[in-house]
Design a protein around this motif. Structure first.
Motif, PDB file in Angstrom:
ATOM      1  N   ILE A 177     -27.169  25.223 -21.545  1.00 35.34           N
ATOM      2  CA  ILE A 177     -26.743  23.827 -21.346  1.00 35.34           C
ATOM      3  C   ILE A 177     -27.004  23.025 -22.612  1.00 35.34           C
ATOM      4  O   ILE A 177     -26.160  22.245 -23.065  1.00 35.34           O
ATOM      5  CB  ILE A 177     -27.476  23.199 -20.145  1.00 35.34           C
ATOM      6  N   VAL A 178     -28.195  23.205 -23.200  1.00 33.97           N
ATOM      7  CA  VAL A 178     -28.532  22.496 -24.445  1.00 33.97           C
ATOM      8  C   VAL A 178     -27.527  22.851 -25.530  1.00 33.97           C
ATOM      9  O   VAL A 178     -27.033  21.972 -26.258  1.00 33.97           O
ATOM     10  CB  VAL A 178     -29.967  22.845 -24.896  1.00 33.97           C
ATOM     11  N   TRP A 179     -27.209  24.139 -25.650  1.00 28.67           N
ATOM     12  CA  TRP A 179     -26.271  24.568 -26.693  1.00 28.67           C
ATOM     13  C   TRP A 179     -24.927  23.876 -26.507  1.00 28.67           C
ATOM     14  O   TRP A 179     -24.326  23.400 -27.494  1.00 28.67           O
ATOM     15  CB  TRP A 179     -26.096  26.083 -26.632  1.00 28.67           C
ATOM     16  N   LEU A 180     -24.435  23.806 -25.286  1.00 29.78           N
ATOM     17  CA  LEU A 180     -23.134  23.176 -25.028  1.00 29.78           C
ATOM     18  C   LEU A 180     -23.171  21.692 -25.354  1.00 29.78           C
ATOM     19  O   LEU A 180     -22.255  21.153 -25.996  1.00 29.78           O
ATOM     20  CB  LEU A 180     -22.724  23.389 -23.570  1.00 29.78           C
ATOM     21  N   ILE A 181     -24.219  20.994 -24.918  1.00 26.72           N
ATOM     22  CA  ILE A 181     -24.311  19.551 -25.172  1.00 26.72           C
ATOM     23  C   ILE A 181     -24.382  19.275 -26.661  1.00 26.72           C
ATOM     24  O   ILE A 181     -23.699  18.372 -27.175  1.00 26.72           O
ATOM     25  CB  ILE A 181     -25.534  18.952 -24.442  1.00 26.72           C
ATOM     26  N   SER A 238     -22.948  14.477 -26.021  1.00 24.45           N
ATOM     27  CA  SER A 238     -23.705  13.226 -26.050  1.00 24.45           C
ATOM     28  C   SER A 238     -24.327  13.095 -27.421  1.00 24.45           C
ATOM     29  O   SER A 238     -24.625  14.107 -28.072  1.00 24.45           O
ATOM     30  CB  SER A 238     -24.787  13.226 -24.965  1.00 24.45           C
ATOM     31  N   ASP A 239     -24.537  11.850 -27.904  1.00 26.27           N
ATOM     32  CA  ASP A 239     -25.160  11.682 -29.222  1.00 26.27           C
ATOM     33  C   ASP A 239     -26.684  11.676 -29.074  1.00 26.27           C
ATOM     34  O   ASP A 239     -27.238  11.455 -27.995  1.00 26.27           O
ATOM     35  CB  ASP A 239     -24.665  10.412 -29.917  1.00 26.27           C
ATOM     36  N   LYS A 240     -27.361  11.915 -30.185  1.00 25.27           N
ATOM     37  CA  LYS A 240     -28.808  12.087 -30.177  1.00 25.27           C
ATOM     38  C   LYS A 240     -29.545  10.835 -29.693  1.00 25.27           C
ATOM     39  O   LYS A 240     -30.515  10.939 -28.929  1.00 25.27           O
ATOM     40  CB  LYS A 240     -29.286  12.451 -31.584  1.00 25.27           C
ATOM     41  N   GLN A 241     -29.100   9.677 -30.121  1.00 25.58           N
ATOM     42  CA  GLN A 241     -29.813   8.464 -29.728  1.00 25.58           C
ATOM     43  C   GLN A 241     -29.745   8.255 -28.222  1.00 25.58           C
ATOM     44  O   GLN A 241     -30.733   7.898 -27.588  1.00 25.58           O
ATOM     45  CB  GLN A 241     -29.242   7.242 -30.454  1.00 25.58           C
ATOM     46  N   PHE A 249     -35.712  16.640 -34.252  1.00 23.60           N
ATOM     47  CA  PHE A 249     -34.802  16.349 -33.153  1.00 23.60           C
ATOM     48  C   PHE A 249     -33.455  15.810 -33.627  1.00 23.60           C
ATOM     49  O   PHE A 249     -32.394  16.229 -33.156  1.00 23.60           O
ATOM     50  CB  PHE A 249     -35.443  15.352 -32.181  1.00 23.60           C
ATOM     51  N   PHE A 250     -33.459  14.889 -34.562  1.00 22.45           N
ATOM     52  CA  PHE A 250     -32.216  14.239 -34.980  1.00 22.45           C
ATOM     53  C   PHE A 250     -31.389  15.093 -35.941  1.00 22.45           C
ATOM     54  O   PHE A 250     -30.264  14.709 -36.289  1.00 22.45           O
ATOM     55  CB  PHE A 250     -32.507  12.872 -35.611  1.00 22.45           C
ATOM     56  N   THR A 251     -31.926  16.256 -36.347  1.00 24.23           N
ATOM     57  CA  THR A 251     -31.165  17.103 -37.276  1.00 24.23           C
ATOM     58  C   THR A 251     -30.832  18.485 -36.719  1.00 24.23           C
ATOM     59  O   THR A 251     -29.862  19.100 -37.157  1.00 24.23           O
ATOM     60  CB  THR A 251     -31.938  17.278 -38.599  1.00 24.23           C
ATOM     61  N   HIS A 252     -31.609  18.996 -35.764  1.00 27.16           N
ATOM     62  CA  HIS A 252     -31.302  20.332 -35.234  1.00 27.16           C
ATOM     63  C   HIS A 252     -30.257  20.240 -34.126  1.00 27.16           C
ATOM     64  O   HIS A 252     -29.886  19.157 -33.676  1.00 27.16           O
ATOM     65  CB  HIS A 252     -32.569  21.055 -34.758  1.00 27.16           C
ATOM     66  N   LYS A 253     -29.806  21.389 -33.685  1.00 28.04           N
ATOM     67  CA  LYS A 253     -28.800  21.452 -32.622  1.00 28.04           C
ATOM     68  C   LYS A 253     -29.399  21.953 -31.308  1.00 28.04           C
ATOM     69  O   LYS A 253     -28.852  22.799 -30.624  1.00 28.04           O
ATOM     70  CB  LYS A 253     -27.641  22.357 -33.048  1.00 28.04           C
ATOM     71  N   GLY A 254     -30.548  21.404 -30.996  1.00 28.48           N
ATOM     72  CA  GLY A 254     -31.149  21.677 -29.700  1.00 28.48           C
ATOM     73  C   GLY A 254     -32.265  22.687 -29.710  1.00 28.48           C
ATOM     74  O   GLY A 254     -32.997  22.814 -28.730  1.00 28.48           O
ATOM     75  N   PHE A 255     -32.422  23.442 -30.819  1.00 28.29           N
ATOM     76  CA  PHE A 255     -33.419  24.501 -30.843  1.00 28.29           C
ATOM     77  C   PHE A 255     -34.242  24.436 -32.122  1.00 28.29           C
ATOM     78  O   PHE A 255     -33.736  24.045 -33.174  1.00 28.29           O
ATOM     79  CB  PHE A 255     -32.753  25.880 -30.738  1.00 28.29           C
ATOM     80  N   HIS A 256     -35.497  24.847 -32.004  1.00 29.12           N
ATOM     81  CA  HIS A 256     -36.398  24.908 -33.146  1.00 29.12           C
ATOM     82  C   HIS A 256     -36.995  26.313 -33.136  1.00 29.12           C
ATOM     83  O   HIS A 256     -38.001  26.575 -32.493  1.00 29.12           O
ATOM     84  CB  HIS A 256     -37.494  23.850 -32.977  1.00 29.12           C
ATOM     85  N   PHE A 263     -15.780  21.144 -15.818  1.00 31.30           N
ATOM     86  CA  PHE A 263     -17.238  21.285 -15.837  1.00 31.30           C
ATOM     87  C   PHE A 263     -17.805  21.904 -14.559  1.00 31.30           C
ATOM     88  O   PHE A 263     -18.952  22.305 -14.527  1.00 31.30           O
ATOM     89  CB  PHE A 263     -17.903  19.933 -16.094  1.00 31.30           C
ATOM     90  N   GLY A 264     -17.058  21.978 -13.521  1.00 29.24           N
ATOM     91  CA  GLY A 264     -17.541  22.650 -12.316  1.00 29.24           C
ATOM     92  C   GLY A 264     -18.657  21.901 -11.628  1.00 29.24           C
ATOM     93  O   GLY A 264     -18.588  20.680 -11.410  1.00 29.24           O
ATOM     94  N   ALA A 265     -19.745  22.632 -11.267  1.00 26.52           N
ATOM     95  CA  ALA A 265     -20.811  22.071 -10.431  1.00 26.52           C
ATOM     96  C   ALA A 265     -21.544  20.919 -11.111  1.00 26.52           C
ATOM     97  O   ALA A 265     -22.011  20.003 -10.444  1.00 26.52           O
ATOM     98  CB  ALA A 265     -21.806  23.171 -10.061  1.00 26.52           C
ATOM     99  N   GLN A 266     -21.678  20.941 -12.422  1.00 22.69           N
ATOM    100  CA  GLN A 266     -22.401  19.892 -13.149  1.00 22.69           C
ATOM    101  C   GLN A 266     -21.575  19.427 -14.337  1.00 22.69           C
ATOM    102  O   GLN A 266     -21.082  20.240 -15.118  1.00 22.69           O
ATOM    103  CB  GLN A 266     -23.740  20.421 -13.666  1.00 22.69           C
ATOM    104  N   ASP A 267     -21.427  18.114 -14.449  1.00 21.08           N
ATOM    105  CA  ASP A 267     -20.771  17.533 -15.621  1.00 21.08           C
ATOM    106  C   ASP A 267     -21.862  17.125 -16.600  1.00 21.08           C
ATOM    107  O   ASP A 267     -22.609  16.169 -16.355  1.00 21.08           O
ATOM    108  CB  ASP A 267     -19.927  16.323 -15.218  1.00 21.08           C
ATOM    109  N   PHE A 268     -21.976  17.881 -17.709  1.00 19.37           N
ATOM    110  CA  PHE A 268     -23.054  17.639 -18.661  1.00 19.37           C
ATOM    111  C   PHE A 268     -22.871  16.346 -19.456  1.00 19.37           C
ATOM    112  O   PHE A 268     -23.737  15.972 -20.240  1.00 19.37           O
ATOM    113  CB  PHE A 268     -23.191  18.831 -19.618  1.00 19.37           C
ATOM    114  N   ARG A 269     -21.755  15.650 -19.243  1.00 18.81           N
ATOM    115  CA  ARG A 269     -21.543  14.360 -19.914  1.00 18.81           C
ATOM    116  C   ARG A 269     -22.115  13.198 -19.116  1.00 18.81           C
ATOM    117  O   ARG A 269     -22.037  12.052 -19.560  1.00 18.81           O
ATOM    118  CB  ARG A 269     -20.039  14.133 -20.124  1.00 18.81           C
ATOM    119  N   LYS A 270     -22.691  13.464 -17.968  1.00 15.72           N
ATOM    120  CA  LYS A 270     -23.122  12.375 -17.093  1.00 15.72           C
ATOM    121  C   LYS A 270     -24.216  11.515 -17.717  1.00 15.72           C
ATOM    122  O   LYS A 270     -24.387  10.357 -17.346  1.00 15.72           O
ATOM    123  CB  LYS A 270     -23.596  12.911 -15.748  1.00 15.72           C
TER     124      LYS A 270
END
Length: 626
Positions: free
Chosen positions: A485-489, A495-498, A429-436, A372-379
């Protein structure tokens, strides 16, 4: 004959301009070579503009038989141009003054076609390139109301199509020593030049800091025209441009220097009558990442803008390693397997903005992040320390997790608050993949109509990423970094939506120095988040886009003004349609909110401004009509 020709040139120049043209002598050196010496151009009652010691020109006899003059050899020695405009002193403006505007004619209409004009210019330039050029000791300076530019060229030669030159370019703040190498082939409309300094980072582009507040430096810059085609009034020009070790700094682009080790553009540009395009064969390369842009711009009868961007399959490591430091710092050091492919399509007719089209699609094949390099998006999946920024400065730091007394688990937050925010901010929010895309499209339409950024298109995922992983400085590329970043997460399910929504509810701003649902519930209502009513939940949802604006939501008597009351009805109606509240909740809902916490002390008790109509879609970033 030579003396007659010289006198005619002097008469023509002096008839056209308020100046004297003096030529010391003119003579033949041989049958087709002329030497002209001591040339001076003297504006009336102003300082000398031009001085040339000698010009030696060898004329092609063949060109004379064809009815035009082409030089085979052109040598200039000791030339000086000194342009000055300071107060009452002005020795050059008369050369560039525009002619009085005339009524439109067929000829002036043709002049609006920049394809015709540029084609004429290119052909004139290439047709008049001498076989040989030798300029020695040239100097050009411009002093224009405090602006200074000075160029000294010790020598410039063209021999057998090879261009060699060196120039010292001085301005008020920058002095560059630039070497120039190139080739020219008039028959094929080929011109290529490479500019580089004597030392790394040696070339700094002047005046862009004064004009745009930016700095730009480079080691080497290459530009070329490789061909042209003129057909049916349209000019198509092909060429390439590349830069090595480019350094750019501008506060609206990035917080720090942006470094591009190697970048290039292959372009196919078409110009026509009120039409301009960067055609499909164009290519942009940033380090190892390649993209194919297509841009069209029409000015008549309506202004139309089209942008398409495609990419081949780009290995993931090539993409991450190609991201310039300073622009995408969160991806520095990231490593992955697999590849990416991107497509974007945008079109707007400014006469029919509501028909705007936009779609963006990033696909990945066998993508897996190995480092993940400089930032771990799982944090965000476990407790972490969150830093709040305001105006680029650190405002506050606190842990997001059970060790923090003001942290509230998802299950202990009122469903009224959770559902109100979801409905207002991001219904899918609970159905899309980060984008509307629909919301983003509507935000573009609104912003174009208002000619300013009045409406966002951020999903809750994007707001979360912006708060957790990025500073709050608004730069051009931050939105791209945020989206990736949103696309990767979302697509790699880091991470899960909740959990994402839980973190979001615990870190967002809800007023002056108020962060998270627990502080908000206490500040406004002296309650725990689990105790919030429908009205209280909707009030907190209504101020999420502009949390410090809550103070203007109330009239002098403590009643909600028209906008929040409208917001309550709209959001509650959508919640009822989705089954998020019952009919009894909806029918029993009040449009009154009783502030019991410290927030009541900050209410601005002013009379409502009846001249201002507040647009709910301006305040809510996601389309309320789900």
């Amino acid at each position: 004959m030579l003396q007659f020709a010289v006198s005619k040139v002097i008469q023509k120049v002096e008839a056209k301009y308020p100046a004297k043209l003096q030529i010391g002598s003119a003579k033949f050196l041989d049958l087709n070579t002329v030497m002209v010496q001591d040339i001076q151009f003297l504006p009336i009652d102003q300082p000398k503009l031009l001085q040339i010691d000698s010009v030696e020109a060898t004329v092609s006899f063949r060109s004379l038989f064809l009815g035009r003059l082409v030089f085979k050899q052109f040598n200039v020695t000791n030339g000086t141009i000194d342009a000055i405009k300071q107060g009452a002193t002005d020795n050059f403006s008369f050369l560039i003054k525009k002619k009085p505007t005339q009524a439109a004619t067929a000829d002036t209409v043709k002049k609006s076609n920049y394809g015709i004009l540029l084609n004429r210019l290119i052909e004139t330039v290439f047709e008049n390139v001498p076989d040989g050029v030798n300029f020695q000791r040239l100097a050009v300076s411009l002093r224009n109301e405090g602006l200074f530019i000075g160029v000294k060229v010790p020598s410039l030669t063209i021999e057998d199509g090879v261009i060699l030159s060196k120039a010292v370019i001085a301005t008020d703040s920058v002095t560059n020593t630039m070497n120039i190498k190139g080739v020219v082939d008039p028959d094929d409309y080929l011109l290529s030049a490479k500019m580089y300094g004597d030392a790394p980072g040696g070339i700094e582009v002047p005046y862009i800091e004064r004009k745009w507040g930016a700095t730009l430096k480079f080691d080497t810059l290459s530009v070329s025209i490789t061909g042209k085609e003129f057909k049916n009034g349209n000019l198509t020009v092909r060429g390439e441009s590349s830069g090595y070790s480019l350094v750019l700094n501008h506060p609206k682009i990035a917080d720090e220097d942006v470094f591009v080790k190697d970048g290039a553009l292959k372009y196919v540009i078409t110009l026509g009558d009120h039409y301009y395009s960067l055609d499909t064969l164009s290519e942009v390369r940033i380090n190892k990442a390649v993209f194919y842009p297509q841009i069209t711009y029409e000015t008549r009868p309506n202004r139309k803008i089209g942008i398409k961007i495609d990419s081949p399959n780009i290995p993931a490591n090539d993409l991450f390693q190609s991201m310039p430091p300073g622009l995408f710092d969160t991806f520095q050091g990231m490593q992955a397997t697999g590849s990416f492919k991107y497509h974007m399509d945008f079109f707007v007719d400014m006469a029919q903005v509501d028909s705007l089209t936009f779609n963006s699609d990033l696909d990945a094949q066998n993508l897996s992040i190995t480092n993940f390099g400089a930032q771990d998006f799982r944090k965000i999946n476990q407790e972490f320390v969150h830093t709040v920024y305001e105006n680029g400065k650190v405002l506050r730091t606190f842990p997001v997790g059970p060790s923090y007394a003001k942290y509230t688990p998802y299950a202990q937050i009122s469903p009224y608050l959770k559902n109100s925010i979801i409905t207002a901010e991001d219904p899918r929010f609970f159905t899309h993949k980060g984008f509307h895309e629909g919301a983003f499209r509507h935000s573009l339409i609104t912003n174009i109509k208002e000619k300013s950024f009045v409406r966002g298109g951020s999903t809750i995922s994007m707001q979360l990423v912006k708060n957790v992983f990025l500073t709050r400085k608004k730069t051009i590329t931050r939105k791209v970094e945020e989206a990736l970043i949103v696309w990767l997460i979302e697509n790699l399910k880091l991470s899960d939506k909740q959990r994402m929504y839980e973190v979001y509810l615990n870190i967002i701003e809800w007023g002056p120095g108020i962060y998270g649902a627990k502080e908000a519930a206490q500040f406004y209502f002296q309650k725990l988040p689990s105790q919030l009513t429908l009205e209280e939940g909707m009030f907190l949802a209504s101020i999420v886009p502009k949390p410090k604006m809550y103070r203007t939501y109330f009239d002098p008597y403590g009643n909600l003004r028209s906008y929040p009351r409208y917001f309550f009805k709209l959001i509650a109606g959508n919640m009822l349609k989705k089954g998020l509240i019952s009919a009894n909740d909806y029918n029993g809902m009040s449009t009154h909110v009783n502030l019991k916490g410290r927030a009541a002390d900050f209410i601005i008790k002013i009379k409502p401004d009846t001249t201002m109509i507040m647009d709910t879609l301006q305040l809510a970033p996601i389309d309320l009509l789900d």
